[in-house]
Design an enzyme around this catalytic site. Structure first.
Site, PDB file in Angstrom:
ATOM      1  N   CYS A 225      61.616 -47.601  13.485  1.00 44.33           N
ATOM      2  CA  CYS A 225      62.323 -46.962  12.386  1.00 44.33           C
ATOM      3  C   CYS A 225      61.490 -46.996  11.102  1.00 44.33           C
ATOM      4  O   CYS A 225      60.841 -47.977  10.796  1.00 44.33           O
ATOM      5  CB  CYS A 225      63.679 -47.595  12.087  1.00 44.33           C
ATOM      6  SG  CYS A 225      64.774 -47.652  13.483  1.00 44.33           S
TER       7      CYS A 225
ATOM      8  N   ARG B 219      56.671 -44.546  13.488  1.00 40.87           N
ATOM      9  CA  ARG B 219      57.491 -45.742  13.695  1.00 40.87           C
ATOM     10  C   ARG B 219      58.707 -45.471  14.587  1.00 40.87           C
ATOM     11  O   ARG B 219      59.402 -46.408  14.985  1.00 40.87           O
ATOM     12  CB  ARG B 219      57.984 -46.292  12.350  1.00 40.87           C
ATOM     13  CG  ARG B 219      56.867 -46.687  11.416  1.00 40.87           C
ATOM     14  CD  ARG B 219      57.421 -47.160  10.096  1.00 40.87           C
ATOM     15  NE  ARG B 219      58.127 -48.414  10.236  1.00 40.87           N
ATOM     16  CZ  ARG B 219      57.569 -49.603  10.115  1.00 40.87           C
ATOM     17  NH1 ARG B 219      56.290 -49.698   9.847  1.00 40.87           N
ATOM     18  NH2 ARG B 219      58.281 -50.695  10.246  1.00 40.87           N
TER      19      ARG B 219
ATOM     20  N   TRP C 255      64.063 -45.221  15.742  1.00 40.34           N
ATOM     21  CA  TRP C 255      63.727 -45.621  17.113  1.00 40.34           C
ATOM     22  C   TRP C 255      64.941 -46.406  17.586  1.00 40.34           C
ATOM     23  O   TRP C 255      65.217 -47.499  17.095  1.00 40.34           O
ATOM     24  CB  TRP C 255      62.473 -46.492  17.118  1.00 40.34           C
ATOM     25  CG  TRP C 255      61.994 -46.827  18.492  1.00 40.34           C
ATOM     26  CD1 TRP C 255      61.167 -46.074  19.260  1.00 40.34           C
ATOM     27  CD2 TRP C 255      62.300 -48.002  19.255  1.00 40.34           C
ATOM     28  NE1 TRP C 255      60.951 -46.704  20.464  1.00 40.34           N
ATOM     29  CE2 TRP C 255      61.632 -47.896  20.487  1.00 40.34           C
ATOM     30  CE3 TRP C 255      63.082 -49.135  19.018  1.00 40.34           C
ATOM     31  CZ2 TRP C 255      61.715 -48.861  21.482  1.00 40.34           C
ATOM     32  CZ3 TRP C 255      63.170 -50.104  19.998  1.00 40.34           C
ATOM     33  CH2 TRP C 255      62.489 -49.957  21.226  1.00 40.34           C
TER      34      TRP C 255
ATOM     35  N   ASN D 149      66.257 -50.621   9.015  1.00 43.69           N
ATOM     36  CA  ASN D 149      65.247 -50.861  10.056  1.00 43.69           C
ATOM     37  C   ASN D 149      65.388 -52.326  10.458  1.00 43.69           C
ATOM     38  O   ASN D 149      65.294 -53.206   9.609  1.00 43.69           O
ATOM     39  CB  ASN D 149      63.846 -50.583   9.475  1.00 43.69           C
ATOM     40  CG  ASN D 149      62.735 -51.082  10.362  1.00 43.69           C
ATOM     41  OD1 ASN D 149      62.882 -51.122  11.585  1.00 43.69           O
ATOM     42  ND2 ASN D 149      61.621 -51.442   9.763  1.00 43.69           N
ATOM     43  N   GLY D 150      65.644 -52.573  11.737  1.00 50.40           N
ATOM     44  CA  GLY D 150      65.815 -53.958  12.191  1.00 50.40           C
ATOM     45  C   GLY D 150      66.994 -54.048  13.131  1.00 50.40           C
ATOM     46  O   GLY D 150      67.463 -53.032  13.650  1.00 50.40           O
TER      47      GLY D 150
ATOM     48  N   GLU E 198      43.752 -52.436  29.657  1.00 45.90           N
ATOM     49  CA  GLU E 198      43.899 -51.600  28.459  1.00 45.90           C
ATOM     50  C   GLU E 198      43.800 -50.110  28.825  1.00 45.90           C
ATOM     51  O   GLU E 198      44.565 -49.286  28.326  1.00 45.90           O
ATOM     52  CB  GLU E 198      42.834 -52.010  27.427  1.00 45.90           C
ATOM     53  CG  GLU E 198      42.755 -51.151  26.177  1.00 45.90           C
ATOM     54  CD  GLU E 198      44.038 -51.090  25.364  1.00 45.90           C
ATOM     55  OE1 GLU E 198      44.995 -51.834  25.651  1.00 45.90           O
ATOM     56  OE2 GLU E 198      44.098 -50.251  24.450  1.00 45.90           O
TER      57      GLU E 198
ATOM     58  N   LYS F 273      46.738 -47.336  28.232  1.00 48.02           N
ATOM     59  CA  LYS F 273      46.538 -46.068  27.491  1.00 48.02           C
ATOM     60  C   LYS F 273      47.057 -44.891  28.306  1.00 48.02           C
ATOM     61  O   LYS F 273      47.742 -44.023  27.795  1.00 48.02           O
ATOM     62  CB  LYS F 273      45.055 -45.840  27.171  1.00 48.02           C
ATOM     63  CG  LYS F 273      44.437 -46.702  26.125  1.00 48.02           C
ATOM     64  CD  LYS F 273      44.884 -46.446  24.704  1.00 48.02           C
ATOM     65  CE  LYS F 273      46.070 -47.283  24.337  1.00 48.02           C
ATOM     66  NZ  LYS F 273      45.901 -48.604  23.848  1.00 48.02           N
TER      67      LYS F 273
ATOM     68  N   GLU G 214      51.010 -44.877  28.597  1.00 50.08           N
ATOM     69  CA  GLU G 214      51.824 -44.603  27.420  1.00 50.08           C
ATOM     70  C   GLU G 214      51.706 -43.167  26.932  1.00 50.08           C
ATOM     71  O   GLU G 214      52.663 -42.634  26.394  1.00 50.08           O
ATOM     72  CB  GLU G 214      51.562 -45.609  26.288  1.00 50.08           C
ATOM     73  CG  GLU G 214      50.186 -45.606  25.720  1.00 50.08           C
ATOM     74  CD  GLU G 214      49.979 -46.710  24.689  1.00 50.08           C
ATOM     75  OE1 GLU G 214      50.939 -47.120  24.045  1.00 50.08           O
ATOM     76  OE2 GLU G 214      48.835 -47.153  24.538  1.00 50.08           O
TER      77      GLU G 214
ATOM     78  N   HIS H 191      43.971 -58.313  47.856  1.00 50.96           N
ATOM     79  CA  HIS H 191      45.152 -59.161  48.076  1.00 50.96           C
ATOM     80  C   HIS H 191      46.456 -58.371  47.924  1.00 50.96           C
ATOM     81  O   HIS H 191      47.510 -58.962  47.713  1.00 50.96           O
ATOM     82  CB  HIS H 191      45.127 -60.353  47.112  1.00 50.96           C
ATOM     83  CG  HIS H 191      43.925 -61.224  47.307  1.00 50.96           C
ATOM     84  ND1 HIS H 191      43.782 -62.062  48.387  1.00 50.96           N
ATOM     85  CD2 HIS H 191      42.789 -61.355  46.579  1.00 50.96           C
ATOM     86  CE1 HIS H 191      42.615 -62.684  48.306  1.00 50.96           C
ATOM     87  NE2 HIS H 191      41.987 -62.266  47.219  1.00 50.96           N
TER      88      HIS H 191
ATOM     89  N   LYS I 212      55.223 -47.168  16.842  1.00 51.75           N
ATOM     90  CA  LYS I 212      53.965 -47.851  16.545  1.00 51.75           C
ATOM     91  C   LYS I 212      54.169 -49.312  16.163  1.00 51.75           C
ATOM     92  O   LYS I 212      53.403 -50.171  16.555  1.00 51.75           O
ATOM     93  CB  LYS I 212      53.270 -47.101  15.410  1.00 51.75           C
ATOM     94  CG  LYS I 212      51.932 -47.657  15.013  1.00 51.75           C
ATOM     95  CD  LYS I 212      50.830 -46.991  15.780  1.00 51.75           C
ATOM     96  CE  LYS I 212      49.501 -47.641  15.533  1.00 51.75           C
ATOM     97  NZ  LYS I 212      48.685 -47.648  16.749  1.00 51.75           N
TER      98      LYS I 212
HETATM   99  C1  F6R Z   1      49.515 -49.712  22.799  1.00 45.89           C
HETATM  100  C2  F6R Z   1      50.026 -50.265  21.564  1.00 45.89           C
HETATM  101  C3  F6R Z   1      50.957 -51.417  21.651  1.00 45.89           C
HETATM  102  C4  F6R Z   1      50.644 -52.423  20.540  1.00 45.89           C
HETATM  103  C5  F6R Z   1      51.703 -53.537  20.525  1.00 45.89           C
HETATM  104  C6  F6R Z   1      51.382 -54.590  19.487  1.00 45.89           C
HETATM  105  O1  F6R Z   1      48.636 -48.662  22.558  1.00 45.89           O
HETATM  106  O2  F6R Z   1      49.733 -49.800  20.512  1.00 45.89           O
HETATM  107  O3  F6R Z   1      50.908 -52.019  22.899  1.00 45.89           O
HETATM  108  O4  F6R Z   1      49.375 -52.954  20.758  1.00 45.89           O
HETATM  109  O5  F6R Z   1      52.946 -52.977  20.242  1.00 45.89           O
HETATM  110  O6  F6R Z   1      51.329 -54.048  18.210  1.00 45.89           O
HETATM  111  P1  F6R Z   1      50.620 -54.810  17.037  1.00 45.89           P
HETATM  112  O7  F6R Z   1      49.168 -54.883  17.351  1.00 45.89           O
HETATM  113  O8  F6R Z   1      50.895 -53.976  15.830  1.00 45.89           O
HETATM  114  O9  F6R Z   1      51.224 -56.170  16.954  1.00 45.89           O
END
Ligand code: F6R
Length: 638
Positions: A2, A27, A75, A101-102, A511, A515, A518, A534, A633
């Protein structure tokens, strides 16, 4: 999670709020809404399901007049993402409007009390409970709005950044925070409010970061032209200021007066734009040579063969005496933490544990006073990571954080740290923040190792010099973008992917898989290459692309055997190899080359093709790369 925006001043609020929502859309983008008090004193709320553009379409023929307003991009936490659950929410009498937000954790209890008092609820949200509670408190306790907000927030368990409008006080904006970020921008007789500074930067560089449990009241008289009288309790301010000399006051929720500390923003507007790229994600991938140079500036001195990290220098003893280092983070940042585990154990010979923050904080972890806890977070606001370090701090551990957003909650709670300085990361999928985290953690591992004498001088010098070469080497990997885009097209049919890697590149495999998941919605798993036999080898078939991270170092030969095993089962292999590799190139279906480098630095190069591969597959599939479904984000809820 949010985004909230507010404006009070002499300009029309609506365009400022909408622009602000667009900046904060990363957000959350389930729904959006705006509340405005027009010059006639009416409090209008408009909401729409979906992105901010849907709200704009909906509000196009509505009355959006007014110099005071609040807006929200959501969100969803409580209640499905629909218009009713979208913010702002009215109070029972429709006199107050709130954005939030929260999460209000005890909302069900508070709701039951209010329902007994005859309050009705339109939405399923915890936020509506809060605005009703504020109104109820004000009416019942006969207090002004600020006091009602303070008293209501005293009853709340959970996290919040809120902003409240009151149509009976059309010259006043009230906001408060606990656990969710809130910044106030100070313009010329105007004030801005936002979850982060991005909606504010084009109007002012003067900001105040609101602290937990603080309530800010901004009052600019003369905003409403017609017929609005103040409430019987003489408005908001407890000591009315007839000259309006101090429009902004801050108190705690217990009414302790605070002195606002004005800070200067270091953020430029161009950092918030796509700069000719079709998506922020691609821009951010291509920024990495520069962002890593910025992360190392003033720290890695190749001419003097030295690394100087002030957060380490000032707290050397804590690191040198540490019996254990615990790294805590979420998502991509957790992957950076895993890479750091290899580096710290190799160079500093201190045992390292890498913990998902969300698990760590709830499993009654043993934390000692001589532990060093490293939190990694791009946003610096991730609720689980914040809570994890708060717990570790209570137990006496030393907290060091690696964050990107300057002044965010995690660095503020930490004892020391290191900013990554990559500028705003707007694409929801993290790219440039990840490589900068790996660089910061590698610098830290090298500082400890050198100081402890647990690594050879030659090795230290080689890695320091090689760090200086990394931006140019990334540039070379980026040169293969076109080829990656071309072969990415052939993989859009896939329902599943496996990513394999070993050692330093096992976290890179995870990682790469994250990517892809998501942004393209293709299921993908990252696995240590040797673990494939395994279990996951059962999945291998012609339909299953396998991405193998196989630079020429460490366990290279073993990884080559793994590739043979995949090919023997008709799997299709995309391999990331070191320039000049003959062996893998002959057996893999596609290879992407990286320049040779020190093993501990290979993740900085091998991750780049995986970022590009995920990006191009998502683009061909027509996915919303910068704002993938269901994601946000900054994860400020637990
Ligand atoms: C994936 C991504 C998330 C963040 C995670 C932690 O691309 O962006 O997995 O890495 O939400 O976020 P931060 O680093 O802001 O604590």
């Amino acid at each position: 999670m949010c985004g909230i925006v507010g404006y009070i001043g002499k300009r029309k609020a609506y365009p400022i709020l909408i622009k602000g929502l667009h900046r904060l859309e990363y957000r959350g983008y389930d729904s959006a809404g705006v509340a405005l008090i027009n010059p006639a004193g009416q409090l209008n709320i408009y909401k729409a399901k979906g992105k901010v553009s849907e709200l704009e379409t909906y509000a196009a023929d509505k009355d959006t007049d007014g110099c005071i307003g609040i807006a929200h991009t959501r969100w969803a936490t409580h209640g499905e993402p629909n218009t009713v659950n979208a913010h702002p929410h009215y109070s029972e009498s429709e006199r107050l409007a709130i954005i939030h937000n929260g999460i209000i954790e005890n909302y069900a209890v508070l709701k039951a009390v209010l329902q007994k008092e005859g309050y009705t609820f339109k939405s399923d949200t915890d936020t509506e409970v809060l605005v009703q509670l504020i109104e109820y408190t004000q009416l019942n306790r006969h207090v002004n709005l600020k006091t009602a907000v303070q008293l209501a927030l005293q009853q709340v368990i959970g996290a919040y950044a809120i902003a409240v409008l009151d149509k009976d006080n059309p010259d006043t904006l009230i906001a408060a925070r606990k656990g969710s970020p809130l910044v106030v921008g100070i313009g010329d007789e105007e004030y801005f409010l936002a979850s982060d500074a991005t909606p504010i930067v084009e109007y002012t560089d003067k900001v105040i970061y609101i602290e937990d449990e603080e309530v800010v009241v901004i009052r600019i008289s003369g905003l409403a032209d017609e017929g609005i009288s103040e409430t019987a309790d003489e408005g908001i301010s407890e000591t009315p200021n007839p000259l309006n000399a101090n429009p902004l006051t801050i108190t705690t929720i217990n009414n302790v007066q605070k002195t606002p500390e004005i800070k200067r923003l270091e953020l430029s507007l161009s950092q918030l734009e796509k700069g000719g790229y079709p998506h922020f994600m691609l821009k951010e991938i291509f920024e990495q040579p520069r962002t890593l140079t910025d992360s190392m500036r003033g720290r890695v001195n190749v001419r003097q063969d030295n690394i100087a990290l002030s957060g380490f220098i000032d707290n050397k003893e804590r690191f040198l005496n540490a019996k254990r280092i615990i790294i805590t983070a979420c998502g991509t940042s957790w992957h950076a933490g895993l890479i750091a585990m290899y580096a710290i154990e190799e160079f500093a010979q201190i045992p390292v544990e890498v913990e998902y923050s969300s698990e760590f904080r709830y499993r009654k972890p043993v934390i000692n006073k001589d532990d060093v806890v490293i939190a990694i977070s791009q946003s610096g606001e991730t609720a689980d990571t914040l809570a994890a370090i708060q717990l570790a701090k209570e137990k006496g551990a030393f907290i060091f954080s690696i964050c990107n957003v300057v002044g965010a909650s995690i660095p503020r709670v930490s004892d020391s740290g290191c900013y990554t300085h990559v500028g705003p990361e707007i694409g929801v999928a993290s790219t440039k923040a990840f490589t900068a985290q790996v660089v910061a953690l590698t610098m830290l591992a090298l500082c400890i190792g050198k100081e402890k004498g647990t690594m050879s001088k030659e090795q230290y010098l080689c890695i320091v010099r090689e760090l200086g070469q990394i931006p140019d080497k990334i540039e070379r990997v980026l040169g293969q973008n076109k080829r990656i885009a071309d072969f990415a097209k052939t993989f859009t049919y896939a329902q599943n992917f496996i990513y394999l890697g070993r050692g330093y590149n096992f976290p890179v495999a995870m990682e790469g898989a994250l990517k892809l998941k998501e942004i393209s919605y293709i299921h993908a798993e990252g696995y240590p290459a040797a673990e494939m036999k395994h279990g996951p080898i059962a999945l291998i078939s012609q339909e299953m692309p396998v991405v193998v991270v196989a630079p020429h170092c460490g366990t290279y030969e073993k990884v080559v055997s793994n590739i043979q095993e995949i090919k023997a089962r008709k799997g299709r292999v995309i391999a990331v190899v070191t320039e000049g590799d003959q062996l893998v190139s002959r057996i893999a279906d596609y290879t992407i080359e990286i320049p040779a480098t020190e093993e501990c630095l290979t993740p900085l190069l091998t991750v780049i093709p995986l970022q590009l591969l995920a990006y191009h597959i998502a683009v061909v599939k027509g996915c919303d790369v910068d704002q993938p479904r269901n994601l946000a984000k900054s994860v400020t809820v637990e």
